[in-house]
Design a protein around this motif. Structure first.
Motif, PDB file in Angstrom:
ATOM      1  N   GLY A   1      49.496  63.793  32.673  1.00 42.73           N
ATOM      2  CA  GLY A   1      50.508  64.871  32.029  1.00 42.73           C
ATOM      3  C   GLY A   1      50.639  64.996  30.927  1.00 42.73           C
ATOM      4  N   VAL A   2      50.813  63.331  30.417  1.00 40.36           N
ATOM      5  CA  VAL A   2      50.822  63.973  28.739  1.00 40.36           C
ATOM      6  C   VAL A   2      49.732  63.947  27.927  1.00 40.36           C
ATOM      7  N   VAL A   3      47.984  63.706  28.811  1.00 36.91           N
ATOM      8  CA  VAL A   3      47.203  63.455  28.019  1.00 36.91           C
ATOM      9  C   VAL A   3      47.090  64.932  28.394  1.00 36.91           C
ATOM     10  N   GLN A   4      47.250  65.827  29.412  1.00 33.56           N
ATOM     11  CA  GLN A   4      46.182  67.199  29.026  1.00 33.56           C
ATOM     12  C   GLN A   4      48.089  68.595  27.481  1.00 33.56           C
ATOM     13  N   VAL A   5      49.138  67.572  27.885  1.00 35.03           N
ATOM     14  CA  VAL A   5      49.689  68.383  26.627  1.00 35.03           C
ATOM     15  C   VAL A   5      49.919  68.145  25.654  1.00 35.03           C
ATOM     16  N   THR A   6      49.181  66.703  25.169  1.00 38.38           N
ATOM     17  CA  THR A   6      48.898  66.351  23.989  1.00 38.38           C
ATOM     18  C   THR A   6      47.057  67.072  23.547  1.00 38.38           C
ATOM     19  N   MET A   7      46.995  67.043  24.636  1.00 33.78           N
ATOM     20  CA  MET A   7      45.063  67.432  24.251  1.00 33.78           C
ATOM     21  C   MET A   7      45.568  69.132  23.920  1.00 33.78           C
ATOM     22  N   LYS A   8      46.400  69.404  24.477  1.00 30.91           N
ATOM     23  CA  LYS A   8      46.325  70.452  24.209  1.00 30.91           C
ATOM     24  C   LYS A   8      47.020  71.226  23.235  1.00 30.91           C
TER      25      LYS A   8
ATOM     26  N   THR B   1      37.243  65.496  24.615  1.00 30.37           N
ATOM     27  CA  THR B   1      36.498  65.841  25.749  1.00 30.37           C
ATOM     28  C   THR B   1      37.532  67.414  26.067  1.00 30.37           C
ATOM     29  N   ALA B   2      37.337  67.912  26.771  1.00 28.30           N
ATOM     30  CA  ALA B   2      37.818  68.964  27.207  1.00 28.30           C
ATOM     31  C   ALA B   2      38.978  68.764  27.825  1.00 28.30           C
ATOM     32  N   ASP B   3      40.409  68.170  28.095  1.00 19.38           N
ATOM     33  CA  ASP B   3      41.278  68.097  28.762  1.00 19.38           C
ATOM     34  C   ASP B   3      42.216  69.092  28.793  1.00 19.38           C
TER      35      ASP B   3
ATOM     36  N   MET C   1      40.399  63.339  31.743  1.00 17.66           N
ATOM     37  CA  MET C   1      40.715  61.835  31.579  1.00 17.66           C
ATOM     38  C   MET C   1      39.959  61.165  32.324  1.00 17.66           C
ATOM     39  N   ILE C   2      39.162  61.705  31.029  1.00 25.57           N
ATOM     40  CA  ILE C   2      37.145  60.543  31.441  1.00 25.57           C
ATOM     41  C   ILE C   2      37.320  59.119  32.129  1.00 25.57           C
ATOM     42  N   TRP C   3      38.147  58.468  30.783  1.00 24.30           N
ATOM     43  CA  TRP C   3      38.086  57.104  31.651  1.00 24.30           C
ATOM     44  C   TRP C   3      39.230  56.728  32.957  1.00 24.30           C
ATOM     45  N   SER C   4      39.280  57.818  33.547  1.00 21.82           N
ATOM     46  CA  SER C   4      40.348  57.356  34.837  1.00 21.82           C
ATOM     47  C   SER C   4      38.725  57.293  36.131  1.00 21.82           C
TER      48      SER C   4
ATOM     49  N   PRO D   1      43.807  54.573  25.667  1.00 21.41           N
ATOM     50  CA  PRO D   1      42.938  56.260  25.633  1.00 21.41           C
ATOM     51  C   PRO D   1      42.968  56.999  24.533  1.00 21.41           C
ATOM     52  N   LEU D   2      44.511  57.072  25.271  1.00 17.91           N
ATOM     53  CA  LEU D   2      45.167  58.234  24.753  1.00 17.91           C
ATOM     54  C   LEU D   2      45.872  58.173  22.934  1.00 17.91           C
ATOM     55  N   ILE D   3      46.126  56.944  22.910  1.00 18.61           N
ATOM     56  CA  ILE D   3      47.071  56.009  21.706  1.00 18.61           C
ATOM     57  C   ILE D   3      45.787  56.123  21.047  1.00 18.61           C
ATOM     58  N   ILE D   4      44.279  55.766  21.395  1.00 20.16           N
ATOM     59  CA  ILE D   4      43.029  55.918  20.257  1.00 20.16           C
ATOM     60  C   ILE D   4      43.223  57.190  19.666  1.00 20.16           C
ATOM     61  N   ARG D   5      42.992  58.512  20.409  1.00 23.14           N
ATOM     62  CA  ARG D   5      42.694  59.681  20.624  1.00 23.14           C
ATOM     63  C   ARG D   5      43.823  60.322  19.831  1.00 23.14           C
TER      64      ARG D   5
END
Length: 398
Positions: A103-110, A122-124, A150-153, A335-339
């Protein structure tokens, strides 16, 4: 885990750098093979997962005696219930922190898609709202990578699929050990042959190709990564049978450590400036991950039976135990922190060894600090609840 984070840090920072020629220079260096061959770090996790599942299954149910494991568990219904119990425990254990991070990935990447000067890697921002249910069911590696959230998942999905297969084999081994052994051997051979065939028809050259070049065909697919998990399960059963007690001569110990070290180092650095024929390249792609697991098998057996020496002292250091408890959350989060580090910049990275070192160390520390919070908030309560609900736990309380 630090090895995994280092590899992912390099992948992202290379993507958002302004001096790509530097990458071409460092990739030719001998020690850069450590990063190029970072996929073996994931094989280490697969091996450990299979080993622990197998060893703990036999040890917990049989309490050291395989004959006790078969008492009162005959029949399809009993085996099916045990299988369902294993799956439910796994699902409850992993899913809460996994879905939170997703959920955090979806919100932050958007948000970054709309506000950052860089495009997300990536197109998260699109995939997560549409395909999150594949992650929830741990089947996202069965679909094209360009649809993955979350490609790393991919690792979590593969490991869970291996767990399902392993659970079937373990339950079957309770009363039909030879059939279970035949099934495991058949699946292992099939995995090797399939991987070799895919590598051959795609002309994959592990010595020169980008290690992620065939991500959607070899890298993330469960049928190509099964070997280390099954080898881990076999070692777990072996340790159970010998009760972690075995006598070995000094010659055997020395030869074992030498062969294990030689195998690990050869897999990491043996292809440096080496050209392989198509057949040899396919064979390497097929067997290298399993050979890595075999080399690790000696380390586990030696350390578990009292022949680990300083290696066992390091791997068993008490300081590593609390860190190991949050490794799963660290994998999900890093990976989210790296992004976030890269996409908050207003200009590209300028690559350099000190820049990479500082970035890597910062990501490593921050990943574990934040993972502790996520683990305490989402993972630890579930684990505690599962212990309370455990039949054996209730029996001891009564």
């Amino acid at each position: 885990m630090a090895w995994v984070i280092l590899g992912h840090t390099c992948i992202i920072t290379f993507k958002y750098s302004d001096n790509m020629e530097y990458r071409k220079v460092v990739e030719k260096k001998f020690l850069f093979q450590t990063i190029t061959n970072g996929a073996f770090s994931v094989d280490t996790f697969f091996f450990m997962g299979g080993l622990l599942v197998s060893f703990l299954y036999f040890r917990t149910n049989a309490k050291g005696d395989l004959n006790k494991l078969t008492q009162g568990t005959r029949g399809i219904v009993a085996g099916g219930l045990k299988f369902i119990g294993l799956l439910m425990y796994r699902f409850c254990r992993l899913t809460a922190p996994y879905m939170f991070v997703l959920g955090v990935v979806q919100v932050t990447m958007k948000w970054f898609h709309s506000n950052s000067v860089f495009e997300p890697p990536t197109a998260d921002h699109y995939n997560c709202p549409n395909y999150w249910w594949r992650n929830f069911l741990y089947i996202n590696t069965l679909f094209p990578v360009d649809q993955m959230c979350m490609i790393w998942s991919w690792y979590v999905a593969d490991d869970t699929q291996f767990y399902v297969i392993g659970a079937v084999i373990l339950v079957l081994a309770t009363n039909h050990f030879k059939i279970a052994t035949f099934l495991m051997t058949t699946l292992l051979l099939s995995s090797w042959l399939t991987t070799g065939y895919i590598a051959l028809i795609n002309n994959h050259m592990p010595s020169s190709d980008d290690p992620l070049a065939l991500f959607d065909k070899i890298y993330d697919k469960p049928w190509t990564r099964l070997g280390p998990y099954f080898i881990g399960m076999s070692v777990g059963y072996f340790l159970f049978k010998i009760d972690c007690k075995i006598k070995m001569s000094k010659t055997t110990i020395c030869v074992g450590w030498l062969l294990s070290s030689a195998c690990l180092l050869s897999l990491l650095y043996g292809l440096y400036e080496t050209e392989l024929s198509p057949i040899m390249a396919a064979t390497y792609s097929s067997l290298s991950h399993s050979l890595w697991a075999l080399a690790l098998s000696w380390i586990v057996v030696a350390c578990s039976t009292g022949y680990g020496g300083y290696v066992n002292s390091i791997l068993s250091a008490p300081i590593l135990y609390p860190i190991s408890r949050i490794t799963y959350c660290a994998y999900l989060l890093h990976p989210l922190i790296i992004r976030l580090t890269a996409m908050n910049l207003d200009s590209p990275f300028h690559l350099g060894k000190y820049t990479m070192m500082i970035t890597f160390l910062g990501v490593l520390v921050l990943s574990y600090v934040l993972s502790f919070i996520i683990s305490v908030s989402f993972e630890a309560p579930i684990v505690t609840m599962l212990k309370i609900l455990s039949p054996k736990k209730r029996k001891r309380i009564q």
